[in-house]
Design an enzyme around this catalytic site. Structure first.
Site, PDB file in Angstrom:
ATOM      1  N   GLY A  90      29.631 -39.478  63.771  1.00  0.00           N
ATOM      2  CA  GLY A  90      29.965 -38.889  65.071  1.00  0.00           C
ATOM      3  C   GLY A  90      28.746 -38.448  65.852  1.00  0.00           C
ATOM      4  O   GLY A  90      28.837 -38.121  67.028  1.00  0.00           O
ATOM      5  N   ARG A  91      27.615 -38.387  65.162  1.00  0.00           N
ATOM      6  CA  ARG A  91      26.381 -38.032  65.876  1.00  0.00           C
ATOM      7  C   ARG A  91      25.185 -38.696  65.212  1.00  0.00           C
ATOM      8  O   ARG A  91      24.082 -38.165  65.211  1.00  0.00           O
ATOM      9  CB  ARG A  91      26.198 -36.530  65.893  1.00  0.00           C
ATOM     10  CG  ARG A  91      26.179 -35.885  64.522  1.00  0.00           C
ATOM     11  CD  ARG A  91      25.589 -34.521  64.645  1.00  0.00           C
ATOM     12  NE  ARG A  91      25.673 -33.800  63.393  1.00  0.00           N
ATOM     13  CZ  ARG A  91      25.093 -32.641  63.209  1.00  0.00           C
ATOM     14  NH1 ARG A  91      24.405 -32.091  64.179  1.00  0.00           N
ATOM     15  NH2 ARG A  91      25.198 -32.021  62.061  1.00  0.00           N
ATOM     16  N   ASP A 123      29.830 -33.161  70.396  1.00  0.00           N
ATOM     17  CA  ASP A 123      28.921 -33.625  71.456  1.00  0.00           C
ATOM     18  C   ASP A 123      27.924 -34.686  70.984  1.00  0.00           C
ATOM     19  O   ASP A 123      27.136 -35.195  71.766  1.00  0.00           O
ATOM     20  CB  ASP A 123      28.178 -32.430  72.084  1.00  0.00           C
ATOM     21  CG  ASP A 123      27.273 -31.718  71.080  1.00  0.00           C
ATOM     22  OD1 ASP A 123      27.181 -32.171  69.922  1.00  0.00           O
ATOM     23  OD2 ASP A 123      26.665 -30.708  71.478  1.00  0.00           O
ATOM     24  N   GLY A 124      27.956 -34.992  69.671  1.00  0.00           N
ATOM     25  CA  GLY A 124      27.076 -36.051  69.158  1.00  0.00           C
ATOM     26  C   GLY A 124      25.631 -35.617  68.986  1.00  0.00           C
ATOM     27  O   GLY A 124      24.774 -36.422  68.654  1.00  0.00           O
ATOM     28  N   ASP A 258      32.727 -37.724  51.667  1.00  0.00           N
ATOM     29  CA  ASP A 258      31.856 -38.459  52.594  1.00  0.00           C
ATOM     30  C   ASP A 258      30.397 -38.044  52.424  1.00  0.00           C
ATOM     31  O   ASP A 258      29.504 -38.678  52.968  1.00  0.00           O
ATOM     32  CB  ASP A 258      32.296 -38.235  54.052  1.00  0.00           C
ATOM     33  CG  ASP A 258      32.416 -36.770  54.405  1.00  0.00           C
ATOM     34  OD1 ASP A 258      33.203 -36.065  53.733  1.00  0.00           O
ATOM     35  OD2 ASP A 258      31.707 -36.310  55.317  1.00  0.00           O
TER      36      ASP A 258
HETATM   37  P1  AMP Z   1      28.933 -33.352  58.089  1.00  0.00           P
HETATM   38  O1  AMP Z   1      29.475 -31.969  57.929  1.00  0.00           O
HETATM   39  O2  AMP Z   1      27.533 -33.374  58.663  1.00  0.00           O
HETATM   40  O3  AMP Z   1      29.052 -34.171  56.850  1.00  0.00           O
HETATM   41  O4  AMP Z   1      29.820 -34.035  59.215  1.00  0.00           O
HETATM   42  C1  AMP Z   1      31.177 -34.290  59.074  1.00  0.00           C
HETATM   43  C2  AMP Z   1      31.658 -35.126  60.222  1.00  0.00           C
HETATM   44  O5  AMP Z   1      31.529 -34.414  61.470  1.00  0.00           O
HETATM   45  C3  AMP Z   1      30.934 -36.434  60.419  1.00  0.00           C
HETATM   46  O6  AMP Z   1      31.880 -37.391  60.804  1.00  0.00           O
HETATM   47  C4  AMP Z   1      29.970 -36.118  61.537  1.00  0.00           C
HETATM   48  O7  AMP Z   1      29.570 -37.265  62.232  1.00  0.00           O
HETATM   49  C5  AMP Z   1      30.795 -35.184  62.407  1.00  0.00           C
HETATM   50  N1  AMP Z   1      29.966 -34.304  63.261  1.00  0.00           N
HETATM   51  C6  AMP Z   1      29.229 -33.231  62.866  1.00  0.00           C
HETATM   52  N2  AMP Z   1      28.623 -32.660  63.936  1.00  0.00           N
HETATM   53  C7  AMP Z   1      28.964 -33.377  65.034  1.00  0.00           C
HETATM   54  C8  AMP Z   1      28.665 -33.301  66.435  1.00  0.00           C
HETATM   55  N3  AMP Z   1      27.855 -32.361  66.931  1.00  0.00           N
HETATM   56  N4  AMP Z   1      29.224 -34.228  67.241  1.00  0.00           N
HETATM   57  C9  AMP Z   1      30.032 -35.177  66.768  1.00  0.00           C
HETATM   58  N5  AMP Z   1      30.355 -35.319  65.469  1.00  0.00           N
HETATM   59  C10 AMP Z   1      29.835 -34.436  64.602  1.00  0.00           C
HETATM   60 MG    MG Z   2      28.187 -35.873  56.262  1.00  0.00          MG
END
Ligand code: AMP
Ligand code: MG
Length: 494
Positions: A90-91, A123-124, A258
């Site tokens: 997502g980012r 917001d990516g 994940d």
């Molecule tokens: P994580 O906790 O980093 O493993 O992220 C879990 C999910 O949330 C993944 O699909 C990420 O791409 C998404 N994600 C985390 N932060 C953002 C952000 N600021 N914008 C979009 N997607 C996000």
């Molecule tokens: Mg992750």
């Protein structure tokens, strides 16, 4: 593009079902904040060139070689036990793969590169503090000899990003053996399931398993049951990884499926931290209210995640689901023994004792130590290191490690038993660090960096990336946080 850099599009080409071609968003005023020269060189990238505007445009994914095809990767995942079918980058973006100096294929990946079709309202973007934190902690984990993704660079974008306050937008350039996760397999199964049709329904999962074997577990190829061998190999890699975290007091903090790699590398440095006082219930993550990912739960959680991985492989193992389960179950059941063996091996390394043919006495000594540590809660890093500096049986009463305990009586008895096993103290100094990223000093360094002062960060990075030798005048880094630092809280995905 003024470089010879080759970036393959191997994943993008092989798995169109799991990859959405995408570009990173434009950065209004990019600045390279930190670059990992040694890693760049290992990857065949010229650090001097990476510092030029063309190099920075490459690192941002704005100016990539013609053949490159950056993609957002799709994956699913169990987050805190809840299945989310469509997570994905997502980012983040996979820029492509490079072949390093040792001939290994490595992913070059961006975190904070802007919104993608997987953003789900996010917001990516990413901001400076958390990206520097991942850079620092992942490089420290690597220096400790633990498999992990690496950090090549952090770049600020010049964009202001709203979090609880306005912060500097930033990107991390991450390097990994691959970004295949348990969640990638969960996603592949969903795609196969939605397609239906005879013979086609395992297409993506099977190709993904084949790719994982080729890239990470090639010895499984020759096995009688390659997919069962793949599962066993991933299980061993993850058991060994978590045993190393436990030995060092590393708490990952967000062990969702994940965030569990097929390669066995540590991935996703969000709410992670090194524990100081040995308390198995320690949790730092602000969102982990139930303590699912507490220090003590990490082995059981990796077992749970591996069971989710096994489920995705069932249909590859046998057409008959019951038969497949009967084949996989004994391997799954062997997890706790395998983990225990890996953990005994790792703890034996810390103690300078034999790592093969571990005797029942040695096993008992290790179990007793955990009991003592849990009871007295000394700082784990300092305890392990001071042990290596404990001279001989007749000097036990003066051992520096005893000064860590208010009631050293039962520790003294334990020390005598340990010393009677003739531990190799020189070997211990090569595996028990003097320095880990101490939470309070990490916070201090990140705060300074946010204010434009990089010196504390660079000094800390320097120490934690050569953690086994003492650096002049950094004794603060050898001790846990002072009382007034209070309870440490960490955050995910910011
Ligand atoms: P994580 O906790 O980093 O493993 O992220 C879990 C999910 O949330 C993944 O699909 C990420 O791409 C998404 N994600 C985390 N932060 C953002 C952000 N600021 N914008 C979009 N997607 C996000
Ligand atoms: Mg992750």
């Amino acid at each position: 593009m003024s470089t010879q850099t080759q970036l393959s599009a191997r994943f993008a080409d092989t798995f169109p079902e799991l990859a959405v071609p995408w570009r990173s968003e434009e950065a209004p005023d990019p600045r390279l904040v930190v670059l990992n020269d040694a890693l760049a060189t290992e990857l065949g990238l010229d650090p001097e060139w990476l510092r030029t505007p063309d190099g920075v445009a490459f690192l941002l994914g704005r100016d990539v070689p013609e053949d490159a095809r950056p993609v957002a990767q799709g994956y699913a995942g169990h987050q805190f036990g809840q299945f989310v079918p469509r997570l994905g980058d997502g980012r983040a973006l996979l820029l492509g793969e490079v072949t390093d100096h040792d001939g290994r294929v490595r992913d070059i990946h961006l975190k904070g590169s802007g919104p993608t079709p997987f953003s789900r309202g996010g917001d990516g973007r990413a901001v400076l503090g958390p990206m520097l934190r991942e850079y620092l902690v992942s490089e420290a984990v690597h220096a400790l000899g633990v498999p992990t993704t690496r950090s090549l660079a952090v770049i600020t974008t010049g964009r202001k990003v709203q979090r609880t306050r306005v912060e500097s937008g930033a990107l991390l350039v991450r390097v990994a053996a691959s970004h295949l996760r348990v969640g990638s397999f969960q996603y592949a199964r969903l795609i196969d399931g939605s397609r239906g049709g005879d013979g086609e329904e395992l297409d993506v999962t099977r190709r993904l398993a084949d790719a994982a074997i080729d890239r990470h577990h090639p010895q499984a190829r020759g096995a009688e049951q390659p997919y069962l061998a793949l599962f066993e190999s991933v299980m061993d890699a993850q058991a060994s990884l978590v045993a190393q975290w436990m030995r060092l007091g590393f708490i990952h903090g967000v062990m969702n499926t994940d965030n569990t790699t097929i390669s066995g590398e540590t991935i996703d440095y969000g709410p992670c931290a090194f524990m100081d006082a040995f308390n198995p219930d320690t949790v730092y993550s602000s969102i982990d209210a139930q303590g699912r990912y507490a220090y003590r739960n990490q082995p059981a959680i990796i077992g749970w995640n591996l069971a989710r991985f096994a489920e995705t492989l069932l249909p590859l193992i046998d057409d008959n689901v019951e038969q497949a389960a009967a084949t996989l179950q004994p391997v799954m059941n062997s997890f706790s023994d395998r983990y225990r063996a890996a953990w005994l091996r790792e703890t034996s390394r810390s103690l300078g004792l034999p790592t093969t043919d571990i005797s029942p006495d040695q096993e008992k000594l290790i179990d007793d130590l955990i009991g003592l540590l849990t009871e007295h809660q000394p700082d784990l890093t300092r305890f392990n290191r001071l042990l290596a500096e404990t001279a001989s049986v007749d000097q036990v009463d003066d051992a520096p490690v005893l000064r860590m305990f208010t009631a050293p009586g039962d520790i003294t008895a334990w020390l005598k038993r340990w010393l009677a096993m003739s531990p190799d103290r020189e070997a211990m100094k090569r595996v028990n660090p003097i320095y880990v990223p101490r939470n309070h000093l990490v916070e201090e360094a990140l705060k300074a960096a946010e204010d434009g002062e990089m010196a504390p960060f660079l000094r800390l990075l320097d120490a934690v990336t050569s953690p086994f030798e003492r650096h002049g005048r950094f004794s603060k880094l050898e001790y846990p946080a002072p009382e007034d630092f209070g309870r440490y809280v960490t955050y995910c995905g910011t």
